[in-house]
Every structure is written in C-alpha cells, then in structure tokens.
Design an enzyme around this catalytic site. Structure first.
Site, mmCIF file in Angstrom:
data_model
loop_
_atom_site.group_PDB
_atom_site.id
_atom_site.type_symbol
_atom_site.label_atom_id
_atom_site.label_comp_id
_atom_site.label_asym_id
_atom_site.label_seq_id
_atom_site.Cartn_x
_atom_site.Cartn_y
_atom_site.Cartn_z
ATOM 1 C CB SER A 193 -0.843 -0.015 1.260
ATOM 2 O OG SER A 193 -1.366 1.264 1.513
ATOM 3 C CB SER A 194 0.449 4.654 -1.365
ATOM 4 O OG SER A 194 -0.834 4.886 -0.831
ATOM 5 C CB CYS A 195 -0.199 3.867 4.136
ATOM 6 S SG CYS A 195 -0.462 2.158 4.525
ATOM 7 C CE1 TYR A 205 -3.416 -3.038 5.350
ATOM 8 C CE2 TYR A 205 -2.583 -0.994 4.410
ATOM 9 C CZ TYR A 205 -3.178 -2.237 4.253
ATOM 10 O OH TYR A 205 -3.540 -2.659 2.997
ATOM 11 C CE LYS A 237 -1.077 -5.079 3.156
ATOM 12 N NZ LYS A 237 -1.357 -6.280 2.369
ATOM 13 C CG HIS A 261 -10.445 2.708 2.251
ATOM 14 N ND1 HIS A 261 -10.462 1.345 2.055
ATOM 15 C CD2 HIS A 261 -9.259 2.976 2.831
ATOM 16 C CE1 HIS A 261 -9.333 0.825 2.504
ATOM 17 N NE2 HIS A 261 -8.580 1.794 2.977
HETATM 18 O O1 GFB Z 1 -9.941 6.592 2.718
HETATM 19 P P1 GFB Z 1 -9.358 6.947 4.019
HETATM 20 O O2 GFB Z 1 -10.022 6.376 5.219
HETATM 21 O O3 GFB Z 1 -7.851 6.551 3.945
HETATM 22 O O4 GFB Z 1 -9.424 8.550 4.195
HETATM 23 P P2 GFB Z 1 -6.367 7.173 4.133
HETATM 24 C C1 GFB Z 1 -8.941 9.430 3.228
HETATM 25 C C2 GFB Z 1 -9.266 10.862 3.629
HETATM 26 O O5 GFB Z 1 -10.685 11.055 3.505
HETATM 27 C C3 GFB Z 1 -8.907 11.255 5.059
HETATM 28 C C4 GFB Z 1 -11.177 11.714 4.655
HETATM 29 O O6 GFB Z 1 -8.397 12.563 5.045
HETATM 30 C C5 GFB Z 1 -10.259 11.200 5.770
HETATM 31 O O7 GFB Z 1 -10.337 12.043 6.899
HETATM 32 N N1 GFB Z 1 -12.603 11.400 4.839
HETATM 33 C C6 GFB Z 1 -13.632 12.293 4.727
HETATM 34 C C7 GFB Z 1 -13.137 10.204 5.175
HETATM 35 N N2 GFB Z 1 -14.790 11.723 5.018
HETATM 36 C C8 GFB Z 1 -14.523 10.406 5.286
HETATM 37 C C9 GFB Z 1 -15.363 9.302 5.655
HETATM 38 O O8 GFB Z 1 -16.572 9.397 5.803
HETATM 39 N N3 GFB Z 1 -14.716 8.096 5.830
HETATM 40 C C10 GFB Z 1 -13.366 7.944 5.678
HETATM 41 N N4 GFB Z 1 -12.813 6.735 5.849
HETATM 42 N N5 GFB Z 1 -12.562 8.998 5.363
HETATM 43 C C11 GFB Z 1 -5.939 4.669 4.591
HETATM 44 C C12 GFB Z 1 -5.104 3.891 5.565
HETATM 45 O O9 GFB Z 1 -5.625 5.988 4.814
HETATM 46 O O10 GFB Z 1 -5.599 4.412 3.245
HETATM 47 C C13 GFB Z 1 -4.913 2.497 5.175
HETATM 48 O O11 GFB Z 1 -5.627 4.065 6.849
HETATM 49 C C14 GFB Z 1 -4.633 2.296 3.695
HETATM 50 O O12 GFB Z 1 -3.881 1.969 5.926
HETATM 51 C C15 GFB Z 1 -5.550 3.112 2.835
HETATM 52 O O13 GFB Z 1 -3.298 2.606 3.415
HETATM 53 C C16 GFB Z 1 -5.214 3.049 1.364
HETATM 54 O O14 GFB Z 1 -5.806 7.459 2.780
HETATM 55 O O15 GFB Z 1 -6.297 8.304 5.083
#
Ligand code: GFB
Length: 319
Positions: free
Chosen positions: A113-115, A142, A146, A185
């Site tokens: 993953s890119s993280c 995570y 990875k 996500h």
């Molecule tokens: O998709 P997401 O949870 O993954 O969040 P990450 C991306 C951005 O969207 C963050 C915002 O800045 C969140 O605060 N966001 C806005 C929301 N509204 C929402 C919502 O309702 N739900 C969610 N989930 N986000 C993940 C990692 O990070 O990316 C994993 O935690 C993995 O480990 C994955 O690498 C690809 O990009 O922040």
C-alpha cells in the site's frame, strides 16, 4: 532484464493460479481479469492459521499466487484496531509466503500500500523513499505489516531465489468495496452518506477532517490489470508503485461523489475527525515506462461503483 523487467514475459497460460483473498474487492477484480484461466478455489482456509495454509498449499500446489488477502480499512478502522491490522496481516503474509516457498511456487505477487512510505516523503513518492522516514501515525500498524511483507518477499528472493514480487497500490475503490460508515475508506463512506441524504432529505453528509488532504485513487479493475501485467513482465526485488497519477482533494472528491449520487444539498466538514497524511501521491513511472497505464477515469469509476452499490443493496434487501 533491466530494473527487474523481463525481456521474455512469464506466461500464465496453463498455470494453476491461487488468488488468496478472492472474495475481497481486489481479489474478485483479479479473478474477473483472469477468468478463463485455471483459478483455484479456497472457500474455507483461515489464512491466519499456519497449519491450514501449509496443508492447503501442499494439497493444491499452485504455480502462481496473488496475495490479495489482507485486513484493510479506512482511517478510523486503522486507528481503532492497530493490533488486528498488525497481527492479522503479519500472520496472513507470513503463512502464505512461507508455504509458497515450501511448495516451490513459481511466482508470488504480494500487495502492499502507498502508506508504507514515510509521511513526509517527497512527492510524488518513488520506490526509493521506502524506510527513509517516520510513518503516518493513523496507519502505522498496517504500514509496518506491509513493509514486513515486502521485505519477506525480498528475503526469500535473496536467500532462496524465489520469484516473489511486490506491488504498492494507491488508494483503491470500486465494485466489491466495503461499504460501512465507520470502517470503510473515504469513497464508499461518502457514497453511503450522500445516498442516505438524497433518499431521506433529512441528513447532511458529514465529510471527515478539513477536506484539504490530497489523495490518489485507482479503480480496482485497473489495479487487477496492473497486477497481471506485473506477473507477466516483472521479476525484481524492488516493490513497484501502481497509481493513477491523478490527485484530488477530499473536498473536491466529496463534491464529485455528491454529483454522481444526485445529492444536491450541502456538505459539512467535521474537523473533529482526522485528516491523516496531507498528501500521498506516488510516482508510478516505472510501471508506466514498462507499458502499463490505467484506463478508468475517476468520474467513470465512481459512477460504476455507485451502480454496483445500488444493485448490491437491492440484492441484500431481496435476500
Ligand atoms: O480513505 P481513508 O479512510 O484513507 O481517508 P487514508 C482518506 C481521507 O478522507 C482522510 C477523509 O483525510 C479522511 O479524513 N474522509 C472524509 C473520510 N470523510 C470520510 C469518511 O466518511 N470516511 C473515511 N474513511 N474517510 C488509509 C489507511 O488511509 O488508506 C490504510 O488508513 C490504507 O492503511 C488506505 O493505506 C489506502 O488514505 O487516510
């Protein structure tokens, strides 16, 4: 062979292929992409169970493994359950990679993953940024798992000559994604919120954080296409970045999702929720130069994902 790219492609024809995690979003897209090939089914193997994985691989003797099984989730799921994200992922990948080595599997593709890259990595992030800095705290567990997985593949290559490779995708979305307000996500979560607001007209969709973070999204069928491309064309130790190269702010993404869903009201931002890393765009030039490009633009991909969500809801109600 330069930088791991093969002069003569590895042929998948006639190979027994195990897509570990075939019921998940990525695994099912890979299975769609490989339909017509000899794909093994594994309905009941708990991949965290070393003995079960060992026995299954010994009995079924795959030639090729795509390790698409993982404990995944959005920013909140990662924050709430770091122990599960670390333990489950370490167990799954250790068991599958070691069993692949013991069974003499010809080729294995591990998904990261890119993280895995440092929070403050120079953007766009190249594969060289690995282990050069501190990780983003919201998904450190995570990311550590990875990183261990891709290093495990590299170690089996170095010590035993195994053809185990690793791909690092950016944020993924598409049919088969987990739709859950808390754990998923951003794309499925915002799609659900916008849909609920459109239907009930009483709710206002809440976008977590400031809306300012930038993310790069790839449609899952484009990823599946890239993974097959890598199996056929790559055999190197270094992980390969797989992204769309297109960045969008979360605020613009939320507007775009609202348009796709047909929600015309206001969106609100909940600043009590985390932003996570502020920018995360990968440099995917290695795979692009080798000949792979994504083909589904974000607008189109969101539309297809929403159609899948509506259809899936209908089926769930009928069941
Ligand atoms: O998709 P997401 O949870 O993954 O969040 P990450 C991306 C951005 O969207 C963050 C915002 O800045 C969140 O605060 N966001 C806005 C929301 N509204 C929402 C919502 O309702 N739900 C969610 N989930 N986000 C993940 C990692 O990070 O990316 C994993 O935690 C993995 O480990 C994955 O690498 C690809 O990009 O922040």
């Amino acid at each position: 062979m330069a930088d791991g790219w093969l002069d003569t492609p590895y042929s998948l024809s006639g190979k027994k292929i195990w897509v570990a995690g075939a019921r998940g979003m990525v695994g099912s897209a890979v299975a769609r992409k490989l339909s017509g090939k000899n794909i093994l089914k594994d309905e009941s193997v708990d991949l965290r169970d070393q003995v079960a994985v060992h026995e299954w691989v010994q009995q079924n003797k795959p030639d090729v493994i795509i390790l698409a099984a993982a404990k995944v989730g959005g920013i909140k799921a990662n924050e709430d359950a770091p122990a599960e994200f670390l333990y489950d992922n370490l167990m799954i990948q250790n068991n599958v990679v070691h069993a692949a080595y013991e069974a003499g599997v010809e080729k294995l593709l591990f998904l990261g993953s890119s993280c895995i890259y440092p929070r403050e990595a120079e953007q766009p992030i190249t594969e060289e940024a690995l282990l050069t800095g501190v990780l983003e705290p919201t998904n450190e567990a995570y990311a550590v798992a990875k990183i261990a997985g891709l290093k495990l593949c590299a170690a089996y290559r170095q010590q035993h000559g195994c053809d185990f490779i690793s791909a690092m995708p950016c944020n993924l979305y598409g049919p088969g994604d987990k739709f859950d307000l808390e754990a998923s996500h951003v794309i499925p979560a915002l799609m659900m919120k916008a849909h609920a607001a459109k239907v009930s007209q009483a709710k206002t969709p809440e976008v977590w954080g400031s809306g300012k973070p930038l993310r790069e999204f790839l449609y899952v069928d484009d990823l599946a296409d890239a993974l097959v491309f890598l199996l056929e064309n790559y055999s190197g130790e270094k992980p390969v970045n797989v992204g769309s190269g297109a960045e969008i702010s979360i605020a613009d993404l939320a507007e775009m999702i609202a348009r796709v869903v047909g929600f015309e009201g206001k969106l609100v931002f909940d600043s009590s929720k985390p932003d996570g890393t502020l920018r995360k765009v990968m440099d995917s030039s290695r795979i692009n130069k080798a000949g792979w490009q994504p083909s589904v633009a974000l607008g189109q991909g969101l539309k297809q994902t929403y159609e899948w969500y509506l259809e899936h809801q209908k089926q769930a109600r009928a069941a």
